[in-house]
Design a protein around this motif. Structure first.
Motif, mmCIF file in Angstrom:
data_model
loop_
_atom_site.group_PDB
_atom_site.id
_atom_site.type_symbol
_atom_site.label_atom_id
_atom_site.label_comp_id
_atom_site.label_asym_id
_atom_site.label_seq_id
_atom_site.Cartn_x
_atom_site.Cartn_y
_atom_site.Cartn_z
ATOM 1 N N MET A 120 3.201 -1.351 16.090
ATOM 2 C CA MET A 120 3.149 -1.347 15.159
ATOM 3 C C MET A 120 1.633 -1.240 14.398
ATOM 4 S SD MET A 120 5.726 -2.571 14.048
ATOM 5 C CE MET A 120 6.619 -1.453 14.132
ATOM 6 N N TRP A 123 1.886 2.138 13.110
ATOM 7 C CA TRP A 123 2.519 2.881 12.185
ATOM 8 C C TRP A 123 1.654 2.137 10.942
ATOM 9 C CZ3 TRP A 123 3.822 -1.283 8.398
ATOM 10 C CH2 TRP A 123 4.476 -0.807 7.569
ATOM 11 N N ALA A 124 1.381 1.191 11.480
ATOM 12 C CA ALA A 124 0.207 0.348 10.420
ATOM 13 C C ALA A 124 -1.297 1.614 10.376
ATOM 14 C CB ALA A 124 -0.385 -1.056 10.668
ATOM 15 N N GLN A 321 7.295 -5.414 11.137
ATOM 16 C CA GLN A 321 9.011 -5.186 11.187
ATOM 17 C C GLN A 321 9.830 -4.777 10.084
ATOM 18 O OE1 GLN A 321 7.457 -6.726 13.930
ATOM 19 N NE2 GLN A 321 7.598 -5.940 15.829
ATOM 20 N N GLN A 324 8.223 -2.745 7.458
ATOM 21 C CA GLN A 324 8.897 -1.457 8.230
ATOM 22 C C GLN A 324 10.207 -0.996 7.656
ATOM 23 O OE1 GLN A 324 8.792 -0.671 11.963
ATOM 24 N NE2 GLN A 324 8.221 2.171 11.826
ATOM 25 N N LYS A 325 10.862 -2.277 7.840
ATOM 26 C CA LYS A 325 12.475 -2.188 7.491
ATOM 27 C C LYS A 325 12.547 -1.983 6.165
ATOM 28 C CE LYS A 325 13.953 -3.245 12.478
ATOM 29 N NZ LYS A 325 14.527 -4.687 12.918
ATOM 30 N N PRO A 330 2.443 1.392 4.826
ATOM 31 C CA PRO A 330 2.101 0.553 5.530
ATOM 32 C C PRO A 330 -0.019 1.449 4.585
ATOM 33 C CG PRO A 330 2.122 2.538 6.768
ATOM 34 C CD PRO A 330 2.554 1.884 5.832
ATOM 35 N N ASP A 401 10.784 11.153 7.360
ATOM 36 C CA ASP A 401 11.168 10.288 7.322
ATOM 37 C C ASP A 401 12.325 10.040 6.362
ATOM 38 O OD1 ASP A 401 10.376 7.581 8.342
ATOM 39 O OD2 ASP A 401 10.451 6.964 5.951
#
Length: 526
Positions: A120, A123-124, A321, A324-325, A330, A401
């Motif tokens: 995570m 991702w951020a 999460q 994100q989903k 971010p 993505d």
């Protein structure tokens, strides 16, 4: 919270010259010498600039670790010798902490937690430089692997008389608590075991009586200057019993663990929630008892729900999460978090990390809590999504993505692979960027085009239902905005018959032709 991602140090007139002692990792800013003790939250650099403003050329100090030796002696806290080179390492508690350092506490770690946190963080946009998985020169980074270090510190406190063994049973402690509550007092330990004679302690240790180690609180706490709350001082010995620093199972409490880890991991600045402000005097007593120079403390106002309630990990929807989903970016999460707080001369939506660093002014941080209104996240996401679409590098990442997301969501339903082509996705992104609030909004156009290419007969009722269903999948993009963009693509008009009626009249072939024509025109403009 996320305010700790960027710390902006400033002086009234010039950039700070940073010098550090090779032996003790102290740093000097002109006349003042500070101790470097910390894990840092910025990926590569902290900004040193004047007054938190925009004028002048900013100097970015590279954060790197060059010290491989640990110093346990109080001599390392003395100042007055030459300093050269330097780094600032900042901790934000609770974990993860870092330079960027991911430090995991607790005695019973759920499998996969450390890895999940690291994923995570990546991702951020702030992947850790030091972590349980990646390692680092100040490791290990799992508390369970640092027990000998905590034990050494506890033994040092025992040997100097700053701590003592406590053999009180859990039953006795519970009785003390009940009695205090019954009489309307705040429960506290009565320090009974601090008065045991040495021979009594030895006897109980020989008998292997279960025990903890408590720190001996003393009066005479020195005031400290908090970065946010200013000068503070709490005579904890008058209102608290002696705190446990080592539990029966050999694990430290937070009070000892955070001090040992911060000292050995070279933490210079500790940023944590304001609820820990009252405990800082206790921690400073521990630093003094161990002969270590404490870091600089900054207690940040809490981040609360819109109704004023405290954010809780029991709220499943506040986990990274879940955002994100749902298609949240971010940078949008960072933007909305800093926007609802303080620390800036002015507030505006759409700031990127570099702008947040440049504009952040710690003197503007207020002491009152910030209310996080996540209902506004779609608007923040929309702005940052538009910025990504307009940036070539970010747009390429977004296209890749989306290709993965479309295949994951629709799988074999995607009959025409043209909808997965980068050029096609790019054209649709430009078309939809005005109304799209998340990358999932692209699914509506992709799914609609796929259905039209299937060649099935269209009816008004069927299309009305289909359009409403597809609009619901755009994650907070309003139905009327979806219809507006489709009407413009089909007719160039803002008003007219319903979209479903227009689509039936035109037919699948003409609809596809008009969509493609608009997309082609947009691609030429961009």
């Amino acid at each position: 919270m996320l305010l700790s991602l960027f710390i902006h140090f400033s002086t009234p007139s010039r950039c700070l010259p940073i010098k550090t002692c090779k032996r003790c990792c102290q740093y000097s800013t002109g006349r003042t010498v500070h101790k470097l003790d910390t894990p840092v939250l910025l990926k590569n650099a902290l900004t040193f600039n004047r007054g938190g403003g925009h004028g002048g050329k900013q100097k970015y100090i590279r954060l790197n670790s060059s010290q491989k030796r640990r110093c346990f002696s109080s001599e390392c806290d003395e100042v007055g010798h030459h300093h050269e080179h330097g780094e600032v390492r900042v901790r934000f508690a609770p974990s993860p902490t870092g330079k960027i350092m991911q430090r995991i506490g607790g005695g019973r770690l759920v499998p996969g937690v450390a890895e999940s946190i690291e994923v995570m963080l990546g991702w951020a946009g702030i992947p850790p430089d030091e972590s349980p998985r990646g390692g680092g020169e100040y490791g290990p980074y799992l508390q369970s692997q640092r027990l000998s270090l905590y034990s050494q510190a506890a033994d040092s406190l025992l040997q100097t008389g700053k701590a003592y063994h406590c053999f009180c049973s859990q039953q006795r402690l519970e009785l003390l608590k009940r009695e205090a509550l019954r009489s309307g007092q705040t429960p506290r330990y009565d320090n009974r075991c601090r008065h045991l004679r040495p021979d009594q302690v030895e006897e109980k240790l020989d008998q292997k009586v279960p025990h903890v180690i408590r720190f001996r609180l003393e009066s005479g706490v020195e005031p400290f200057n908090d970065l946010v709350f200013g000068w503070n001082r709490h005579e904890v010995a008058q209102v608290e019993g002696d705190p446990v620093v080592m539990k029966t199972d050999g694990f430290p409490t937070y009070h000892l663990a955070n001090i040992v880890d911060d000292h050995l991991m070279k933490v210079s600045h500790v940023l944590r929630g304001s609820e820990w402000l009252i405990s800082t005097s206790k921690h400073l007593l521990l630093y003094r008892a161990l002969g270590w120079k404490p870091p600089v403390f900054g207690h940040l106002p809490l981040l609360l729900n819109r109704d004023g309630s405290k954010l809780s990990k029991r709220q499943g929807d506040i986990y990274i999460q879940s955002f994100q989903k749902s298609g949240a970016l971010p940078e949008a999460l960072l933007d909305i978090t800093t926007h609802c707080g303080s620390g800036f001369n002015s507030n505006r939506v759409g700031r990127k990390m570099e702008e947040l660093i440049a504009e952040f002014n710690p003197s503007k941080i207020t002491t009152h809590s910030a209310l996080l209104d996540l209902d506004k996240l779609p608007e923040f996401n929309k702005i940052h999504l538009q910025q990504r679409i307009d940036d070539a590098v970010q747009r390429d990442w977004l296209v890749r993505d989306l290709q993965g997301r479309i295949q994951e969501v629709y799988g074999t339903q995607v009959q025409d692979q043209d909808v997965l082509q980068p050029d096609y996705i790019t054209r649709v992104l430009h078309l939809r960027k005005v109304t799209m609030t998340s990358s999932q909004g692209f699914y509506t156009c992709a799914r609609l085009m796929e259905g039209l290419k299937g060649g099935e007969e269209l009816t008004v009722d069927q299309l009305s239902v289909e359009l409403k269903t597809l609009a619901k999948k755009t994650s907070n993009t309003k139905y009327r905005d979806v219809m507006k963009i489709i009407r413009l693509a089909l007719s160039g008009l803002q008003q007219g018959p319903s979209v479903a009626e227009m689509m039936v009249s035109l037919g699948p072939s003409e609809i596809t032709h008009r969509f493609n024509r608009v997309l082609h025109q947009l691609s030429r403009q961009h």
